[in-house]
Design a protein around this motif. Structure first.
Motif, PDB file in Angstrom:
ATOM      1  N   ILE A   1     -19.207 -13.235  -5.941  1.00 37.07           N
ATOM      2  CA  ILE A   1     -18.704 -12.667  -7.193  1.00 37.07           C
ATOM      3  C   ILE A   1     -18.955 -13.614  -8.361  1.00 37.07           C
ATOM      4  CG2 ILE A   1     -16.655 -11.879  -8.439  1.00 37.07           C
ATOM      5  CD1 ILE A   1     -15.487 -11.017  -5.750  1.00 37.07           C
TER       6      ILE A   1
ATOM      7  N   GLU B   1     -18.129 -14.075 -12.302  1.00 34.69           N
ATOM      8  CA  GLU B   1     -17.232 -13.625 -13.369  1.00 34.69           C
ATOM      9  C   GLU B   1     -17.829 -14.001 -14.721  1.00 34.69           C
ATOM     10  OE1 GLU B   1     -13.365 -15.226 -12.641  1.00 34.69           O
ATOM     11  OE2 GLU B   1     -13.010 -13.918 -10.917  1.00 34.69           O
TER      12      GLU B   1
ATOM     13  N   ARG C   1     -25.994  -1.124 -11.226  1.00 32.74           N
ATOM     14  CA  ARG C   1     -25.155  -0.234 -10.409  1.00 32.74           C
ATOM     15  C   ARG C   1     -26.019   0.727  -9.614  1.00 32.74           C
ATOM     16  NH1 ARG C   1     -20.351   1.047 -14.887  1.00 32.74           N
ATOM     17  NH2 ARG C   1     -18.909  -0.593 -14.204  1.00 32.74           N
TER      18      ARG C   1
ATOM     19  N   HIS D   1     -21.960  -3.491  -7.145  1.00 29.68           N
ATOM     20  CA  HIS D   1     -20.646  -3.121  -7.677  1.00 29.68           C
ATOM     21  C   HIS D   1     -20.335  -4.043  -8.860  1.00 29.68           C
ATOM     22  CE1 HIS D   1     -16.565  -1.934  -8.134  1.00 29.68           C
ATOM     23  NE2 HIS D   1     -16.035  -3.009  -7.549  1.00 29.68           N
ATOM     24  N   ILE D   2     -20.168  -3.452 -10.042  1.00 28.40           N
ATOM     25  CA  ILE D   2     -19.891  -4.221 -11.259  1.00 28.40           C
ATOM     26  C   ILE D   2     -18.650  -3.647 -11.931  1.00 28.40           C
ATOM     27  CG2 ILE D   2     -20.770  -4.964 -13.518  1.00 28.40           C
ATOM     28  CD1 ILE D   2     -23.612  -4.631 -12.384  1.00 28.40           C
ATOM     29  N   GLU D   3     -17.647  -4.501 -12.133  1.00 24.95           N
ATOM     30  CA  GLU D   3     -16.397  -4.083 -12.795  1.00 24.95           C
ATOM     31  C   GLU D   3     -16.427  -4.501 -14.261  1.00 24.95           C
ATOM     32  OE1 GLU D   3     -12.696  -4.993 -10.443  1.00 24.95           O
ATOM     33  OE2 GLU D   3     -14.135  -6.285  -9.384  1.00 24.95           O
ATOM     34  N   ILE D   4     -16.115  -3.557 -15.158  1.00 24.60           N
ATOM     35  CA  ILE D   4     -15.909  -3.874 -16.570  1.00 24.60           C
ATOM     36  C   ILE D   4     -14.405  -3.918 -16.811  1.00 24.60           C
ATOM     37  CG2 ILE D   4     -16.263  -3.112 -18.945  1.00 24.60           C
ATOM     38  CD1 ILE D   4     -18.837  -1.758 -18.034  1.00 24.60           C
ATOM     39  N   LEU D   5     -13.901  -5.093 -17.194  1.00 25.35           N
ATOM     40  CA  LEU D   5     -12.469  -5.329 -17.311  1.00 25.35           C
ATOM     41  C   LEU D   5     -12.076  -5.503 -18.773  1.00 25.35           C
ATOM     42  CD1 LEU D   5     -12.335  -7.929 -14.404  1.00 25.35           C
ATOM     43  CD2 LEU D   5     -11.704  -5.510 -14.274  1.00 25.35           C
TER      44      LEU D   5
ATOM     45  N   LYS E   1     -14.547  -8.787 -20.241  1.00 26.34           N
ATOM     46  CA  LYS E   1     -14.786  -9.483 -18.976  1.00 26.34           C
ATOM     47  C   LYS E   1     -15.545  -8.557 -18.023  1.00 26.34           C
ATOM     48  CE  LYS E   1     -10.520 -12.222 -19.212  1.00 26.34           C
ATOM     49  NZ  LYS E   1     -11.078 -13.568 -19.330  1.00 26.34           N
ATOM     50  N   VAL E   2     -16.414  -9.140 -17.241  1.00 26.72           N
ATOM     51  CA  VAL E   2     -17.198  -8.387 -16.255  1.00 26.72           C
ATOM     52  C   VAL E   2     -17.199  -9.161 -14.939  1.00 26.72           C
ATOM     53  CG1 VAL E   2     -19.542  -7.605 -15.659  1.00 26.72           C
ATOM     54  CG2 VAL E   2     -18.675  -7.264 -17.977  1.00 26.72           C
ATOM     55  N   LYS E   3     -17.056  -8.421 -13.825  1.00 22.06           N
ATOM     56  CA  LYS E   3     -17.174  -9.015 -12.492  1.00 22.06           C
ATOM     57  C   LYS E   3     -18.357  -8.381 -11.781  1.00 22.06           C
ATOM     58  CE  LYS E   3     -12.696 -10.650 -10.810  1.00 22.06           C
ATOM     59  NZ  LYS E   3     -11.614 -10.396  -9.846  1.00 22.06           N
TER      60      LYS E   3
ATOM     61  N   HIS F   1     -20.370  -8.160  -8.311  1.00 26.58           N
ATOM     62  CA  HIS F   1     -20.258  -8.433  -6.871  1.00 26.58           C
ATOM     63  C   HIS F   1     -21.672  -8.542  -6.297  1.00 26.58           C
ATOM     64  CE1 HIS F   1     -15.832  -7.499  -6.551  1.00 26.58           C
ATOM     65  NE2 HIS F   1     -16.122  -6.976  -7.726  1.00 26.58           N
TER      66      HIS F   1
END
Length: 426
Positions: A35, A37, A55, A60-64, A68-70, A72
């Motif tokens: 991961i 960050e 994607r 797997h990419i999280e937009i927070l 912020k972006v995570k 994987h």
């Protein structure tokens, strides 16, 4: 967007995260094992296109909240064949770097973009990738999107880049990660080096010496925490605005001052600009600082040669500074501007001429006789974010109200640009 002349600009601001670094953090994080960050990610349309493409490649990419972006990451060989076209929108960086990354994978895919991307030359990247063993085909002799990429085993090459282009260099460095043997690249001039700095931060083995870059393949990249500094290309509009609007003082916090990107500061200081750099630090191999500018009497200058790759994206707003400066400014060796989101030589000359600026187009740049009054005008953006933002800066010193048509183009790189501009008005 309607913009009235400004009497004064004052305040302390931040600008969105660096576009180049945001793109690369997602790409390199995707092929790292774990991961990554990212803080301060640029939520502009171009960088969101990069997230969308990865994607589709199975990451797997999280937009927070809070930019912020995570990511994987699945390792260097973890990308999966996409079930859909990889659509890169308006982003030349996404398109060209993907070509290098996908050339050495074990699957096939298609890359396409918007109308602007379909006009922009990709052959400069595809030619050396083919020398490495890539199988890429497209329109107009494999020069234009859409492009079909059939992943192949690659081998290292020695290659002299015909132009100083960070996108070309970065595509070849990404391909070199998957190539058998070493890759040695030679630039004609130094271009922005975010890829070399960040790839090494992730565990790559890239050695640079003057204009030479030597890449040795590695078996794995390691996830990192990336803090994205403010984009100096976005700060550029406020730097110029603070210099040319009377009674102004603006501080822009936490801006990336990578030497391969600070050509605009060198030019503006040479024109007489009062610019102060303070609070310098280093974040994930990148130098960062605060930039303070004060109203200044600018004089014309000549912009040419080795400095051009260090300020290529800032030339439209440098032209605005030149229009406000006393004397003649000559910009040359900038023919690369013709293949940006618009032909930026032609569009800058056309738009500033509307405001009464004495400016003429040349084969590789422009000549600006500055110091004359600027009149309000109906500016067009050509759906080019840098033209829209530059004309908004020119409008601040016009004698009457101006309009920027197609102002929404700023969302490509700088959502919230006009709100920050408004906040500085005194």
């Amino acid at each position: 967007m309607i913009i009235s002349p400004a009497k004064s600009l004052k305040g302390e601001i931040t600008v969105p995260g660096d576009k180049s670094i945001s793109h690369r953090a997602v790409m390199f994080g995707s092929i790292a094992n774990g991961i990554t960050e990212i803080d301060g990610f640029l939520m502009g349309e171009d960088c969101l296109s990069t997230i969308d493409c990865f994607r589709k490649l199975g990451i797997h990419i999280e937009i927070l909240p809070g930019n912020k972006v995570k990511v994987h990451g699945k390792g260097m060989y973890g990308l999966q064949p996409p079930s859909d076209i990889l659509y890169t929108g308006n982003s030349g960086t996404t398109t060209r770097l993907l070509l290098g990354l996908l050339a050495g994978q074990n699957f096939e895919c298609t890359i396409d973009g918007d109308e602007s991307i379909r006009r922009r030359p990709m052959g400069r990247v595809i030619k050396p990738l083919k020398l490495m063993g890539a199988d890429i085909s497209g329109q107009k002799d494999d020069n234009l999107c859409p492009l079909a990429v059939k992943g192949q085993p690659l081998h290292g090459i020695r290659y002299e880049l015909p132009i100083a282009s960070a996108q070309l260099k970065s595509a070849l460095l990404l391909a070199s990660l998957y190539a058998e043997g070493n890759t040695f690249l030679i630039e004609p001039e130094k271009s922005r080096d975010h890829s070399e700095l960040m790839l090494n931060y992730f565990g790559a083995n890239i050695i640079t010496h003057e204009l030479g870059i030597h890449s040795t393949p590695v078996s794995e990249l390691y996830p990192q925490h990336i803090t994205v500094p403010g984009d100096i290309s976005s700060a550029a509009y406020f730097i110029v605005a603070g210099l040319i609007v009377p009674n102004s003082e603006i501080t822009i916090k936490n801006v990336g001052i990578n030497p391969t990107r600070t050509g605009i500061i060198d030019v503006l200081i040479s024109m007489g600009g009062k610019i102060d750099i303070s609070n310098t630090k280093t974040l994930n191999n990148e130098p960062v600082a605060d930039i303070t500018v004060k109203s200044s009497s600018l004089a014309g200058t000549t912009v040419e040669g080795a400095i051009i790759p260090r300020l290529i994206d800032e030339i439209p707003v440098i032209a605005v500074a030149a229009a406000a400066a006393k004397g003649t400014t000559v910009i040359k060796d900038a023919q690369e501007l013709k293949v940006k989101e618009s032909n930026r030589i032609k569009t800058v000359v056309t738009e500033l001429s509307k405001a009464g600026v004495d400016i003429q187009e040349t084969a590789d740049g422009m000549i600006i006789n500055g110091g004359n009054p600027i009149t309000g005008a109906q500016f067009e953006s050509y759906n080019d974010h840098r033209i829209a933002m530059s004309m908004a800066v020119a409008a601040l010193i016009a004698e009457s109200e101006s309009t920027v048509n197609g102002a929404e183009a700023v969302n490509i790189s700088f959502p919230g640009y006009f709100e920050i501009l408004k906040s500085l008005r005194v």
